[in-house]
Design a protein around this motif. Structure first.
Motif, PDB file in Angstrom:
ATOM      1  N   ASN A 274       0.836  -1.207   0.000  1.00 37.26           N
ATOM      2  CA  ASN A 274       0.000   0.000   0.000  1.00 37.26           C
ATOM      3  C   ASN A 274       0.863   1.247   0.000  1.00 37.26           C
ATOM      4  O   ASN A 274       1.805   1.368   0.792  1.00 37.26           O
ATOM      5  CB  ASN A 274      -0.926   0.028   1.219  1.00 37.26           C
ATOM      6  CG  ASN A 274      -1.996  -1.038   1.156  1.00 37.26           C
ATOM      7  OD1 ASN A 274      -1.875  -2.092   1.789  1.00 37.26           O
ATOM      8  ND2 ASN A 274      -3.044  -0.785   0.392  1.00 37.26           N
ATOM      9  N   ASP A 275       0.548   2.161  -0.913  1.00 41.12           N
ATOM     10  CA  ASP A 275       1.172   3.475  -0.968  1.00 41.12           C
ATOM     11  C   ASP A 275       0.117   4.528  -0.644  1.00 41.12           C
ATOM     12  O   ASP A 275      -1.072   4.225  -0.546  1.00 41.12           O
ATOM     13  CB  ASP A 275       1.747   3.733  -2.362  1.00 41.12           C
ATOM     14  CG  ASP A 275       2.861   2.761  -2.710  1.00 41.12           C
ATOM     15  OD1 ASP A 275       3.799   2.615  -1.901  1.00 41.12           O
ATOM     16  OD2 ASP A 275       2.795   2.139  -3.797  1.00 41.12           O
ATOM     17  N   GLN A 276       0.568   5.755  -0.516  1.00 40.58           N
ATOM     18  CA  GLN A 276      -0.365   6.841  -0.252  1.00 40.58           C
ATOM     19  C   GLN A 276      -1.315   7.009  -1.430  1.00 40.58           C
ATOM     20  O   GLN A 276      -0.907   7.019  -2.588  1.00 40.58           O
ATOM     21  CB  GLN A 276       0.390   8.139  -0.009  1.00 40.58           C
ATOM     22  CG  GLN A 276      -0.508   9.340   0.270  1.00 40.58           C
ATOM     23  CD  GLN A 276       0.279  10.619   0.482  1.00 40.58           C
ATOM     24  OE1 GLN A 276       1.503  10.593   0.492  1.00 40.58           O
ATOM     25  NE2 GLN A 276      -0.411  11.724   0.647  1.00 40.58           N
ATOM     26  N   THR A 277      -2.588   7.081  -1.132  1.00 43.32           N
ATOM     27  CA  THR A 277      -3.590   7.366  -2.157  1.00 43.32           C
ATOM     28  C   THR A 277      -4.347   8.618  -1.741  1.00 43.32           C
ATOM     29  O   THR A 277      -4.618   8.834  -0.563  1.00 43.32           O
ATOM     30  CB  THR A 277      -4.582   6.207  -2.323  1.00 43.32           C
ATOM     31  OG1 THR A 277      -5.199   5.918  -1.062  1.00 43.32           O
ATOM     32  CG2 THR A 277      -3.886   4.961  -2.836  1.00 43.32           C
ATOM     33  N   SER A 278      -4.640   9.430  -2.696  1.00 47.43           N
ATOM     34  CA  SER A 278      -5.359  10.662  -2.379  1.00 47.43           C
ATOM     35  C   SER A 278      -6.289  10.997  -3.535  1.00 47.43           C
ATOM     36  O   SER A 278      -6.129  10.517  -4.649  1.00 47.43           O
ATOM     37  CB  SER A 278      -4.393  11.820  -2.130  1.00 47.43           C
ATOM     38  OG  SER A 278      -3.600  12.063  -3.275  1.00 47.43           O
ATOM     39  N   GLY A 279      -7.242  11.817  -3.248  1.00 48.69           N
ATOM     40  CA  GLY A 279      -8.203  12.207  -4.265  1.00 48.69           C
ATOM     41  C   GLY A 279      -9.334  12.968  -3.626  1.00 48.69           C
ATOM     42  O   GLY A 279      -9.391  13.133  -2.396  1.00 48.69           O
ATOM     43  N   PRO A 280     -10.249  13.439  -4.434  1.00 48.17           N
ATOM     44  CA  PRO A 280     -11.374  14.195  -3.885  1.00 48.17           C
ATOM     45  C   PRO A 280     -12.314  13.298  -3.091  1.00 48.17           C
ATOM     46  O   PRO A 280     -12.282  12.067  -3.211  1.00 48.17           O
ATOM     47  CB  PRO A 280     -12.060  14.758  -5.140  1.00 48.17           C
ATOM     48  CG  PRO A 280     -11.705  13.774  -6.220  1.00 48.17           C
ATOM     49  CD  PRO A 280     -10.329  13.307  -5.892  1.00 48.17           C
ATOM     50  N   SER A 281     -13.151  13.891  -2.301  1.00 50.01           N
ATOM     51  CA  SER A 281     -14.180  13.161  -1.573  1.00 50.01           C
ATOM     52  C   SER A 281     -15.083  12.415  -2.545  1.00 50.01           C
ATOM     53  O   SER A 281     -15.337  12.874  -3.667  1.00 50.01           O
ATOM     54  CB  SER A 281     -15.018  14.143  -0.747  1.00 50.01           C
ATOM     55  OG  SER A 281     -16.227  13.552  -0.313  1.00 50.01           O
ATOM     56  N   GLU A 282     -15.556  11.260  -2.123  1.00 48.56           N
ATOM     57  CA  GLU A 282     -16.503  10.503  -2.941  1.00 48.56           C
ATOM     58  C   GLU A 282     -17.773  11.300  -3.208  1.00 48.56           C
ATOM     59  O   GLU A 282     -18.518  11.003  -4.146  1.00 48.56           O
ATOM     60  CB  GLU A 282     -16.862   9.181  -2.251  1.00 48.56           C
ATOM     61  CG  GLU A 282     -15.795   8.103  -2.304  1.00 48.56           C
ATOM     62  CD  GLU A 282     -14.726   8.254  -1.237  1.00 48.56           C
ATOM     63  OE1 GLU A 282     -14.714   9.304  -0.552  1.00 48.56           O
ATOM     64  OE2 GLU A 282     -13.904   7.336  -1.077  1.00 48.56           O
ATOM     65  N   PHE A 283     -18.013  12.309  -2.377  1.00 45.47           N
ATOM     66  CA  PHE A 283     -19.225  13.115  -2.513  1.00 45.47           C
ATOM     67  C   PHE A 283     -18.902  14.549  -2.942  1.00 45.47           C
ATOM     68  O   PHE A 283     -19.650  15.485  -2.662  1.00 45.47           O
ATOM     69  CB  PHE A 283     -19.987  13.128  -1.183  1.00 45.47           C
ATOM     70  CG  PHE A 283     -20.249  11.755  -0.627  1.00 45.47           C
ATOM     71  CD1 PHE A 283     -20.824  10.777  -1.409  1.00 45.47           C
ATOM     72  CD2 PHE A 283     -19.920  11.451   0.682  1.00 45.47           C
ATOM     73  CE1 PHE A 283     -21.067   9.509  -0.909  1.00 45.47           C
ATOM     74  CE2 PHE A 283     -20.171  10.186   1.203  1.00 45.47           C
ATOM     75  CZ  PHE A 283     -20.744   9.208   0.397  1.00 45.47           C
ATOM     76  N   ALA A 284     -17.769  14.708  -3.633  1.00 53.35           N
ATOM     77  CA  ALA A 284     -17.368  16.046  -4.070  1.00 53.35           C
ATOM     78  C   ALA A 284     -18.396  16.664  -5.010  1.00 53.35           C
ATOM     79  O   ALA A 284     -18.534  17.891  -5.068  1.00 53.35           O
ATOM     80  CB  ALA A 284     -16.004  15.979  -4.764  1.00 53.35           C
ATOM     81  N   ASP A 285     -19.133  15.823  -5.742  1.00 50.11           N
ATOM     82  CA  ASP A 285     -20.118  16.339  -6.700  1.00 50.11           C
ATOM     83  C   ASP A 285     -21.256  17.091  -6.014  1.00 50.11           C
ATOM     84  O   ASP A 285     -21.941  17.904  -6.645  1.00 50.11           O
ATOM     85  CB  ASP A 285     -20.691  15.198  -7.542  1.00 50.11           C
ATOM     86  CG  ASP A 285     -21.380  14.142  -6.706  1.00 50.11           C
ATOM     87  OD1 ASP A 285     -20.710  13.555  -5.833  1.00 50.11           O
ATOM     88  OD2 ASP A 285     -22.595  13.908  -6.910  1.00 50.11           O
ATOM     89  N   VAL A 286     -21.454  16.832  -4.710  1.00 47.77           N
ATOM     90  CA  VAL A 286     -22.502  17.548  -3.971  1.00 47.77           C
ATOM     91  C   VAL A 286     -21.907  18.389  -2.838  1.00 47.77           C
ATOM     92  O   VAL A 286     -22.610  18.825  -1.932  1.00 47.77           O
ATOM     93  CB  VAL A 286     -23.568  16.569  -3.417  1.00 47.77           C
ATOM     94  CG1 VAL A 286     -24.395  15.999  -4.549  1.00 47.77           C
ATOM     95  CG2 VAL A 286     -22.923  15.454  -2.592  1.00 47.77           C
ATOM     96  N   GLY A 287     -20.586  18.583  -2.879  1.00 49.88           N
ATOM     97  CA  GLY A 287     -19.928  19.459  -1.926  1.00 49.88           C
ATOM     98  C   GLY A 287     -19.832  18.926  -0.516  1.00 49.88           C
ATOM     99  O   GLY A 287     -19.764  19.707   0.444  1.00 49.88           O
ATOM    100  N   VAL A 288     -19.787  17.603  -0.353  1.00 52.24           N
ATOM    101  CA  VAL A 288     -19.690  16.987   0.972  1.00 52.24           C
ATOM    102  C   VAL A 288     -18.281  16.448   1.173  1.00 52.24           C
ATOM    103  O   VAL A 288     -17.767  15.713   0.320  1.00 52.24           O
ATOM    104  CB  VAL A 288     -20.727  15.850   1.134  1.00 52.24           C
ATOM    105  CG1 VAL A 288     -20.561  15.163   2.488  1.00 52.24           C
ATOM    106  CG2 VAL A 288     -22.141  16.404   0.981  1.00 52.24           C
ATOM    107  N   GLU A 289     -17.650  16.811   2.270  1.00 48.53           N
ATOM    108  CA  GLU A 289     -16.288  16.386   2.554  1.00 48.53           C
ATOM    109  C   GLU A 289     -16.231  14.900   2.899  1.00 48.53           C
ATOM    110  O   GLU A 289     -17.223  14.300   3.324  1.00 48.53           O
ATOM    111  CB  GLU A 289     -15.701  17.213   3.703  1.00 48.53           C
ATOM    112  CG  GLU A 289     -15.511  18.682   3.375  1.00 48.53           C
ATOM    113  CD  GLU A 289     -14.846  19.433   4.511  1.00 48.53           C
ATOM    114  OE1 GLU A 289     -14.565  18.799   5.558  1.00 48.53           O
ATOM    115  OE2 GLU A 289     -14.605  20.640   4.356  1.00 48.53           O
ATOM    116  N   ALA A 290     -15.043  14.326   2.716  1.00 48.32           N
ATOM    117  CA  ALA A 290     -14.847  12.914   3.031  1.00 48.32           C
ATOM    118  C   ALA A 290     -15.031  12.660   4.523  1.00 48.32           C
ATOM    119  O   ALA A 290     -14.692  13.506   5.358  1.00 48.32           O
ATOM    120  CB  ALA A 290     -13.455  12.468   2.596  1.00 48.32           C
ATOM    121  N   SER A 291     -15.544  11.492   4.853  1.00 51.25           N
ATOM    122  CA  SER A 291     -15.757  11.122   6.250  1.00 51.25           C
ATOM    123  C   SER A 291     -14.447  10.729   6.909  1.00 51.25           C
ATOM    124  O   SER A 291     -13.590  10.087   6.280  1.00 51.25           O
ATOM    125  CB  SER A 291     -16.733   9.944   6.325  1.00 51.25           C
ATOM    126  OG  SER A 291     -16.765   9.393   7.633  1.00 51.25           O
TER     127      SER A 291
END
Length: 363
Positions: free
Chosen positions: A206-223
């Protein structure tokens, strides 16, 4: 090693109110009849899979060999499967306390496993070095695979290399010997009340993974609970062995202490597994719409961590009772995957580990 008094006190796994969820009920329209029917078709497919796998206790049956056609292999192995199902059930009925650990190592692992759902332990440095050397070709293969196609998330297929028992028989023998010497097989057999061995070995990087929130389309931050889940498999145990130093930042197994006791509802487990098998638990917009079209009582996921909104009582119960098994605690851990956990979530560096599935082996 104790878990500092942490203990998940809820008597059930999180049941999220999706009507009030900022990425579901607050933004999605009420589902029309067609969408509701489609969602139930998907759910029915997943429920059929989940129920049939539980009825035959599929995790404890041998899988087709690598490269075999699945349907023809299952047909060929059907008499073996039927015999094993019968023998396994009869042996468990007569087992009683026959699987009680016979060594101190087994007893020392069983007690925290029953109490907390997770039992860290330590393997000597020379044994870790031997295992790493044995797996050197597989490590090189997986590193090349990740170099060509980096993983998008900690559970992507690219992070894992599952070893075939036939072509890697020497590795399976060595790992079963190591698990036996460490007391893992005794503790696991006592916990599951059946004779178990290492049924699957997988290398994981496992390496570092990053990306937008799964709910970025509705402006909700990742849990903050993202990646916490319970397994869809049942009646098994898992173990992880770290082949590299593992700190809080490079993906330790993190377990919600005592949460295995909350995962005792058969119907709840089937519903959660059904939604995962059918793809209804995915988080892209169309999947969210289909999932939200289910009746309220069927809106349950095994991979629910992503949906736990921050600062809610359910999220706090997970965060406050999580225990990260880092290398200073132990370089290996045995755990019940029916409890809430996540593993391999790296924020810095890399983690190399071996994951084991402990099942009843064919006799």
């Amino acid at each position: 090693m104790r878990s500092d008094g942490k203990s998940y006190q809820n008597d059930a796994l999180p049941a999220i109110d999706y009507d009030k969820h900022p990425a579901y009920g607050r933004v999605l329209p009420m589902a029309m009849l067609g969408a509701r029917l489609k969602a139930m078709v998907y759910f029915g497919y997943g429920l059929t899979q989940a129920s049939s796998r539980r009825v035959v206790d599929i995790e404890h049956l041998p899988h087709p060999a690598e490269g075999d056609q699945k349907i023809s292999s299952v047909a060929r192995l059907l008499p073996t499967y039927l015999r094993l199902i019968l023998l396994q059930r009869l042996s468990r009925l007569a087992a009683g306390n026959s699987f009680k650990p016979k060594t101190a190592r087994g007893t020392e692992l069983l007690e925290p496993l029953q109490r907390d759902g997770v039992a860290p332990f330590r393997i000597t440095a020379d044994k870790i070095a031997e295992l790493r050397n044995l797996l050197a070709p597989q490590i090189k293969t997986l590193e090349q695979q990740l170099s060509a196609k980096p993983a998008a998330n900690p559970y992507a297929d690219e992070t894992r290399l599952v070893l075939d028992p036939a072509s890697a028989a020497d590795i399976y023998q060595a790992v079963n010997q190591l698990a036996g010497d460490s007391g893992v097989l005794e503790a696991a057999s006592a916990y599951l009340k059946r004779p178990v061995g290492v049924g699957q070995v997988a290398l994981q990087i496992n390496d570092q993974t990053s990306g937008p929130s799964e709910f970025a389309d509705v402006g909700v931050e990742a849990s903050p609970c993202n990646h916490f889940h319970v397994d869809t498999s049942f009646n098994i145990l898992r173990a992880v062995i770290y082949l590299s130093d593992t700190s809080a930042s490079n993906g330790p197994l993190t377990y919600v202490v005592g949460s295995q006791r909350a995962a005792n509802g058969v119907w709840d487990g089937l519903v959660r597994s059904a939604n995962d098998y059918s793809g209804l638990s995915a988080t892209w917009p169309s999947a969210r719409e289909l999932f939200f079209a289910l009746p309220e009582g069927l809106r349950r996921k095994a991979t629910f961590g992503v949906d736990l909104a921050a600062e809610t009582d359910q999220a706090n119960a997970v965060i406050n009772n999580q225990w990260a098994v880092t290398s200073d605690i132990g370089n290996a851990a045995l755990y019940d995957p029916a409890g809430i956990h996540r593993d391999g979530v790296v924020s810095q560096g890399r983690r190399i580990a071996v994951t084991l599935k402990l099942t009843e082996l064919a006799r």
